[in-house]
Design a protein around this motif. Structure first.
Motif, mmCIF file in Angstrom:
data_model
loop_
_atom_site.group_PDB
_atom_site.id
_atom_site.type_symbol
_atom_site.label_atom_id
_atom_site.label_comp_id
_atom_site.label_asym_id
_atom_site.label_seq_id
_atom_site.Cartn_x
_atom_site.Cartn_y
_atom_site.Cartn_z
ATOM 1 N N THR A 165 0.835 -1.205 0.000
ATOM 2 C CA THR A 165 0.000 0.000 0.000
ATOM 3 C C THR A 165 0.870 1.255 0.000
ATOM 4 O O THR A 165 0.610 2.209 -0.739
ATOM 5 N N MET A 166 1.931 1.229 0.820
ATOM 6 C CA MET A 166 2.840 2.377 0.852
ATOM 7 C C MET A 166 3.462 2.615 -0.519
ATOM 8 O O MET A 166 3.527 3.757 -1.009
ATOM 9 N N MET A 167 3.898 1.530 -1.162
ATOM 10 C CA MET A 167 4.502 1.680 -2.492
ATOM 11 C C MET A 167 3.494 2.242 -3.488
ATOM 12 O O MET A 167 3.819 3.123 -4.285
ATOM 13 N N ALA A 168 2.268 1.712 -3.440
ATOM 14 C CA ALA A 168 1.241 2.172 -4.386
ATOM 15 C C ALA A 168 0.967 3.659 -4.195
ATOM 16 O O ALA A 168 0.859 4.408 -5.168
ATOM 17 N N LEU A 169 0.898 4.095 -2.915
ATOM 18 C CA LEU A 169 0.692 5.521 -2.629
ATOM 19 C C LEU A 169 1.787 6.357 -3.262
ATOM 20 O O LEU A 169 1.523 7.351 -3.949
ATOM 21 N N ALA A 170 3.033 5.945 -3.037
ATOM 22 C CA ALA A 170 4.164 6.708 -3.570
ATOM 23 C C ALA A 170 4.146 6.732 -5.095
ATOM 24 O O ALA A 170 4.426 7.749 -5.718
ATOM 25 N N MET A 171 3.789 5.574 -5.684
ATOM 26 C CA MET A 171 3.885 5.471 -7.143
ATOM 27 C C MET A 171 2.787 6.239 -7.863
ATOM 28 O O MET A 171 2.971 6.691 -8.990
ATOM 29 N N VAL A 172 1.611 6.385 -7.232
ATOM 30 C CA VAL A 172 0.541 7.116 -7.895
ATOM 31 C C VAL A 172 0.623 8.604 -7.562
ATOM 32 O O VAL A 172 0.360 9.459 -8.405
ATOM 33 N N ARG A 173 1.040 8.914 -6.337
ATOM 34 C CA ARG A 173 0.971 10.281 -5.873
ATOM 35 C C ARG A 173 2.110 11.174 -6.327
ATOM 36 O O ARG A 173 1.938 12.367 -6.508
ATOM 37 N N TYR A 174 3.280 10.620 -6.419
ATOM 38 C CA TYR A 174 4.444 11.486 -6.613
ATOM 39 C C TYR A 174 5.107 11.212 -7.947
ATOM 40 O O TYR A 174 5.132 10.094 -8.434
ATOM 41 N N GLU A 175 5.625 12.308 -8.509
ATOM 42 C CA GLU A 175 6.383 12.166 -9.729
ATOM 43 C C GLU A 175 7.841 12.149 -9.347
ATOM 44 O O GLU A 175 8.310 13.013 -8.606
ATOM 45 N N PHE A 176 8.552 11.132 -9.772
ATOM 46 C CA PHE A 176 9.982 11.111 -9.467
ATOM 47 C C PHE A 176 10.681 10.399 -10.606
ATOM 48 O O PHE A 176 10.056 9.691 -11.400
ATOM 49 N N ARG A 177 11.958 10.620 -10.678
ATOM 50 C CA ARG A 177 12.723 9.999 -11.740
ATOM 51 C C ARG A 177 12.710 8.485 -11.543
ATOM 52 O O ARG A 177 12.822 8.010 -10.414
ATOM 53 N N GLY A 178 12.524 7.760 -12.609
ATOM 54 C CA GLY A 178 12.567 6.310 -12.504
ATOM 55 C C GLY A 178 11.235 5.686 -12.129
ATOM 56 O O GLY A 178 11.187 4.547 -11.681
ATOM 57 N N ARG A 179 10.135 6.427 -12.298
ATOM 58 C CA ARG A 179 8.862 5.824 -11.961
ATOM 59 C C ARG A 179 8.481 4.733 -12.961
ATOM 60 O O ARG A 179 7.941 3.703 -12.579
ATOM 61 N N TYR A 206 -5.076 9.682 7.935
ATOM 62 C CA TYR A 206 -5.793 8.745 8.793
ATOM 63 C C TYR A 206 -7.313 8.911 8.686
ATOM 64 O O TYR A 206 -8.052 7.937 8.668
ATOM 65 N N ARG A 207 -7.764 10.185 8.575
ATOM 66 C CA ARG A 207 -9.200 10.450 8.606
ATOM 67 C C ARG A 207 -9.821 10.475 7.211
ATOM 68 O O ARG A 207 -11.028 10.259 7.076
ATOM 69 N N VAL A 208 -9.039 10.800 6.185
ATOM 70 C CA VAL A 208 -9.623 10.974 4.847
ATOM 71 C C VAL A 208 -9.115 9.919 3.865
ATOM 72 O O VAL A 208 -9.886 9.150 3.291
ATOM 73 N N THR A 209 -7.784 9.880 3.678
ATOM 74 C CA THR A 209 -7.228 9.004 2.648
ATOM 75 C C THR A 209 -7.493 7.537 2.947
ATOM 76 O O THR A 209 -8.015 6.798 2.106
ATOM 77 N N LEU A 210 -7.151 7.127 4.171
ATOM 78 C CA LEU A 210 -7.249 5.707 4.509
ATOM 79 C C LEU A 210 -8.679 5.165 4.385
ATOM 80 O O LEU A 210 -8.885 4.126 3.758
#
Lengths: 290, 300
Positions: free
Chosen positions: B111-125, B206-210
């Motif tokens: 879940t943490m990885m999925a959050l990072a991969m959809v939410r943020y733009e970074f080199r090497g995505r 905790y209150r919205v995203t999750l």
């Protein structure tokens, strides 16, 4: 994507790192060690030594190319059968399911609620020499009076097809269900009869499902050894059986590692070609991002 | 030209334009065509469900031999104490423990990885997407054999912990793919609203995203649990002397398969189907509630 923000903070890295580290240490690093072992020589008693022994690959190929080719032949056949069985079913659920849609989908995944090995053993029961089905097939002369179904190519392919069929149906259903009804109506107005609407509208739009379903069926089928063991005879030995016995029973690690590496390489090449033909968007499931 | 010159859209015209008095052969042909798809589908469903019926049926088999392949008549005697077969209950316990532990770890990391991969733009995505996809397109036997190569090379004894490691490894990718598909349709303005109202980053999460991604995370967790408890190939390579439920059956398949195996399979089947049906009903009720609410507000 509109909502992605450029973020230089440490947060994305912190989110990624644990999972990524797990995959690097327990997925990527093992492949390196497997490569290393495949180039070693020696035995379990005298120890193994790394000496760039590429001969293992050529020896393994010449000894087991039959099993390799048989695996791909069985996997290809099962994938084709799954497509022939699965497409009409997925189509029926998506377009004619009505209020039974969820119940039918549940029926498709019900086999997953029984352990893989028990399912395969059930086929051993169904196709057993003394089973009613086999005596029926003998009576109507589909097989010879003392013919068997077990321990034939037919039984192994039937078992593989059965075990991986839901992997074909689910992506097919997902892509068929997503098709906008208005496109079909427009198709009906433009092309008239049902067959050409199917050929020119429905089938092209369901291609992502076909692409994904073929991969999800073919890859596990090519590496399978359970069906060949339980439903087949030594004449149906697949490459999975060889890798498994070389590794775990004969402790011939270099040969097993070389075979495993070759299998992975062939499948990766096939996936790459398939992705080139079919398009990577459909493959990675990222086409929804717009 | 006026709009009336065109035929009206929709099925009404098409249905009436069909000549009413077609020949018997055409009508029969059309009937066959109409029924061929449902009949074909029914056969396919039968093919999918037939072995399950056999498994349940043969749990009542009054067998005397070591193998449970031939029908001998009905009995309930095996159902009285299905766990009397040595090792079966323990194997089941081990499987459930491994599935629970590996599901929690894989779901959290994925879940943490999925959050990072959809939410943020970074080199090497893009390469990262490919890397996460790679374990899914590798045959299980290669994953298992490669992992054993690592443990052999580093001199790690295989057992309970190495099975957990293996299950987390193959489940992470499944979790990422499942949660990511849920995140892609996520409305970020809800989080922005929370932050405008004074929530800090953690409270927002905790209150919205999750709560919003919870169904996706739950689905991923259930999938991971199911895959873990059912896994045979990868476990077989990394189990050492630990025996899971699939490994117990594999061992039994070579020596003797008692009807108790069918009984346990039947119990798991009934249990999971029950949960699945409950989940679906729950979801339907939640949807109904959600559909009702706006009306009630309008009345108020």
């Amino acid at each position: 994507m509109a909502f992605v923000r450029r973020h230089r903070g440490i947060l994305p890295l912190a989110l990624l790192l644990p999972g990524l580290a797990w995959l690097i240490i327990f997925f990527a690093l093992p492949l390196y060690y497997q490569g290393k072992i495949s180039l070693e020589t020696g035995s379990i008693f005298n120890g193994f030594h790394f000496n760039w022994h590429f001969r293992t690959y050529t020896d393994a190929w010449s000894a087991y190319h039959t099993q390799f080719l048989r695996s791909f032949w069985f996997a290809g056949l099962s994938t084709l059968l799954s497509l022939l069985i699965g497409y009409p079913l997925a189509y029926a659920i998506a377009f004619r399911g009505g209020k039974w849609r969820n119940a039918l989908l549940l029926a498709v995944i019900l086999p997953f609620f029984v352990t893989y090995l028990v399912r395969t053993l059930a086929w051993e029961t169904i196709l057993d020499d003394s089973s009613p089905l086999v005596s029926f097939l003998q009576t109507i002369h589909v097989i010879s009076p003392h013919g068997r179904v077990l321990a034939t190519t037919g039984s192994v392919v039937a078992g593989i097809t059965y075990n991986f069929l839901p992997f074909m149906i689910l992506p097919l259903y997902a892509s068929l269900e997503r098709i906008d009804d208005r496109l079909l109506e427009a198709g009906a107005d433009l092309y008239g009869n049902r067959r050409s609407v199917f050929r020119k509208v429905t089938l092209p739009l369901s291609m992502p499902g076909v692409v994904a379903g073929v991969l999800l069926t073919f890859i596990p089928a090519a590496g399978d050894f359970v069906n060949a063991t339980l439903l087949g005879s030594p004449n149906q030995t697949m490459i999975g059986n060889v890798i498994q016995s070389r590794y775990l029973e004969l402790n011939d690690y270099p040969t097993a590692a070389a075979l495993s590496f070759t299998l992975m390489a062939i499948i990766l090449v096939m996936v790459a070609i398939w992705a080139k033909v079919a398009g990577t968007e459909a493959l990675m499931g990222t086409e929804a991002k717009t | 030209m006026t709009a009336e010159a065109y035929p009206a859209p929709g099925g009404a015209t098409r249905a009436s334009s069909r000549p009413p008095g077609t020949s018997l052969a055409t009508r029969v042909g059309r009937k066959v065509l109409h029924w061929s798809l449902p009949v074909y589908s029914a056969l396919a469903i039968t093919y999918l469900l037939f072995p399950i019926a056999i498994i349940i049926w043969f749990s009542f088999n009054n067998t005397h031999s070591r193998f449970n392949f031939v029908w001998q008549g009905w009995t309930l005697k095996h159902w009285k104490d299905p766990f009397q077969v040595p090792g079966l209950l323990n194997a089941l316990k081990v499987s459930i423990e491994i599935a629970a532990i590996s599901t929690v770890i894989a779901t959290a990391l994925g879940t943490m990885m999925a959050l990072a991969m959809v939410r943020y733009e970074f080199r090497g995505r893009a390469p990262l997407n490919f890397f996460v996809f790679l374990p899914l397109s590798t045959p299980e036997i290669v994953l298992g054999a490669a992992l054993l190569s690592l443990f052999l090379s580093l001199g790690v004894n295989t057992g309970f912990i190495t099975i957990v490691i293996a299950h987390v490894m193959f489940n992470i990718s499944f979790v990422v793919v499942t949660v990511r598909s849920r995140l892609i349709g996520f409305d970020r303005s809800l989080e922005e609203a929370a932050q405008d109202l004074g929530a800090n980053a953690w409270q927002t999460f905790y209150r919205v995203t999750l709560p919003l991604i919870a169904p996706g995370v739950l689905a991923a967790g259930l999938l991971a649990f199911a895959l873990s408890i059912d896994d045979f190939v990868i476990t077989n390579f990394n189990a050492g002397s630990t025996v899971t439920y699939p490994l117990f059956i594999w061992g039994a398949a070579r020596v003797s398969i008692p009807p108790e195996v069918n009984i346990v399979a039947t119990m798991i089947f009934v249990f999971t189907v029950g949960i699945a049906i409950l989940t679906v009903l729950q979801q339907r009720r939640a949807e109904k509630m959600a559909a009702v609410r706006p009306e009630q507000e309008a009345i108020a």
